[in-house]
Enzyme design. Structure first.
Site, PDB file in Angstrom:
ATOM      1  N   ASP A  39      -9.667  16.847   8.055  1.00 12.23           N
ATOM      2  CA  ASP A  39      -8.587  17.270   7.987  1.00 12.23           C
ATOM      3  C   ASP A  39      -8.458  18.677   7.139  1.00 12.23           C
ATOM      4  O   ASP A  39      -9.283  19.257   6.498  1.00 12.23           O
ATOM      5  CB  ASP A  39      -7.800  16.401   6.859  1.00 12.23           C
ATOM      6  CG  ASP A  39      -6.115  16.945   6.579  1.00 12.23           C
ATOM      7  OD1 ASP A  39      -5.726  16.960   7.495  1.00 12.23           O
ATOM      8  OD2 ASP A  39      -5.723  17.184   5.558  1.00 12.23           O
ATOM      9  N   ASP A  41      -4.949  21.033   5.993  1.00 14.32           N
ATOM     10  CA  ASP A  41      -4.351  21.385   4.781  1.00 14.32           C
ATOM     11  C   ASP A  41      -4.563  20.340   3.584  1.00 14.32           C
ATOM     12  O   ASP A  41      -4.297  19.132   3.833  1.00 14.32           O
ATOM     13  CB  ASP A  41      -2.742  21.431   5.266  1.00 14.32           C
ATOM     14  CG  ASP A  41      -2.474  22.401   6.363  1.00 14.32           C
ATOM     15  OD1 ASP A  41      -2.400  23.561   5.797  1.00 14.32           O
ATOM     16  OD2 ASP A  41      -2.505  22.059   7.315  1.00 14.32           O
ATOM     17  N   ASP A 219      -6.534  13.940   2.845  1.00 11.98           N
ATOM     18  CA  ASP A 219      -5.858  13.968   1.375  1.00 11.98           C
ATOM     19  C   ASP A 219      -4.577  13.351   1.574  1.00 11.98           C
ATOM     20  O   ASP A 219      -4.142  13.037   0.188  1.00 11.98           O
ATOM     21  CB  ASP A 219      -5.698  15.635   1.163  1.00 11.98           C
ATOM     22  CG  ASP A 219      -4.520  16.044   1.670  1.00 11.98           C
ATOM     23  OD1 ASP A 219      -3.634  16.586   1.263  1.00 11.98           O
ATOM     24  OD2 ASP A 219      -4.885  16.216   2.952  1.00 11.98           O
TER      25      ASP A 219
END
Length: 277
Positions: A39, A41, A219
């Site tokens: 991922d 961001d 996240d």
């Protein structure tokens, strides 16, 4: 559960989640056997006040290009951002990627991007959702093509009003095939026909990813669908900033992920040298 409750951000206390261990390099298979799925961001890059202000730290692109080489091309970014947006962030480097929460995909740096059976969002619906940005100064509207994101990092007080407005629109259009994705200071609305998980499943059926053990790092709530499918694919998942369900370990912050990726190269080098002796 009411529609309003379904649309509000998912919040889980760390105390409610099982313990996850920090991430040693030994948990990851040899780079020739794994596929690195990352991922962006909040995972590779630190959050910024606006999506356009994210910053790629010096050395990260070099590390990723070396990992891309060591994995024979089996490294991919998995993001809610569009492929065009991903390329702008990492320019001049380009990487294989699953973009738009699974809506589009690029299998290699020299292949064309393709839509992964993702229908576009209805234009009139987009207009209604976009009008929510007028609720407060500081709400930033981002049209990702296959989805619409309302960022409120600069207007945190507007969070409840945003989700209530989205709920009202959904109640008015109960048959609209859309999904609300609560994230970190963002409410994203997309077509319900695809997810990051469906994109990763599709990716893993193609070379050079096919037959490898995926290692996914994410996240946010939008990454949980990928956490959930890692056992089906014989892979492992790691979370960032929180201990999430179904992960093998966690990182405290993106800086730790970046350092760990660099260490993977060092560990691989040491392992290769030992085999040569």
């Amino acid at each position: 559960m009411t529609q309003d409750a379904m649309d509000m951000p998912l919040q889980q206390e760390d105390d409610e989640l099982p313990d996850a261990v920090p991430v040693p390099g030994a948990l990851v298979p040899h780079l020739s056997e794994c596929a690195l799925l990352l991922d962006i961001d909040g995972t590779l890059l630190d959050f910024a006040p606006t999506p356009r202000e994210v910053w790629v730290p010096p050395g990260l692109a070099k590390t990723m290009n070396r990992l891309l080489e060591r994995t024979s091309g089996a490294l991919a970014l998995v993001s809610g951002r569009s492929l065009n947006d991903i390329d702008l962030i990492f320019a001049p480097s380009e990487f294989p990627a699953v973009g738009g929460h699974g809506a589009e995909m690029r299998l290699s740096t020299d292949s064309e991007a393709v839509a992964a059976h993702a229908p576009p969002m209805d234009k009139d619906l987009k207009k209604r959702l976009a009008a929510i940005a007028q609720l407060s100064p500081g709400i930033l509207l981002e049209d990702k093509g296959y989805s619409l994101a309302l960022h409120y990092r600069l207007a945190p007080h507007a969070e409840k009003a945003i989700y209530e407005a989205v709920s009202l629109i959904r109640a008015d259009l109960p048959n609209a095939p859309i999904e609300v994705l609560p994230g970190k200071c963002v409410c994203e609305i997309k077509h319900s026909g695809f997810t990051k998980a469906s994109g990763v499943r599709e990716l893993m059926t193609h070379e050079p990813f096919r037959g490898r053990r995926p290692v996914f790092i994410g996240d946010d709530v939008t990454d949980e669908s990928v956490f959930a499918i890692m056992p089906d694919l014989g892979g492992q998942a790691f979370s960032v900033g929180r201990r999430a369900h179904g992960v093998a370990g966690h990182f405290d912050e993106p800086r730790d992920v970046r350092e760990w990726l660099a260490h993977l190269l060092d560990d691989e080098k040491m392992m290769t040298e030992k085999l040569r002796r």
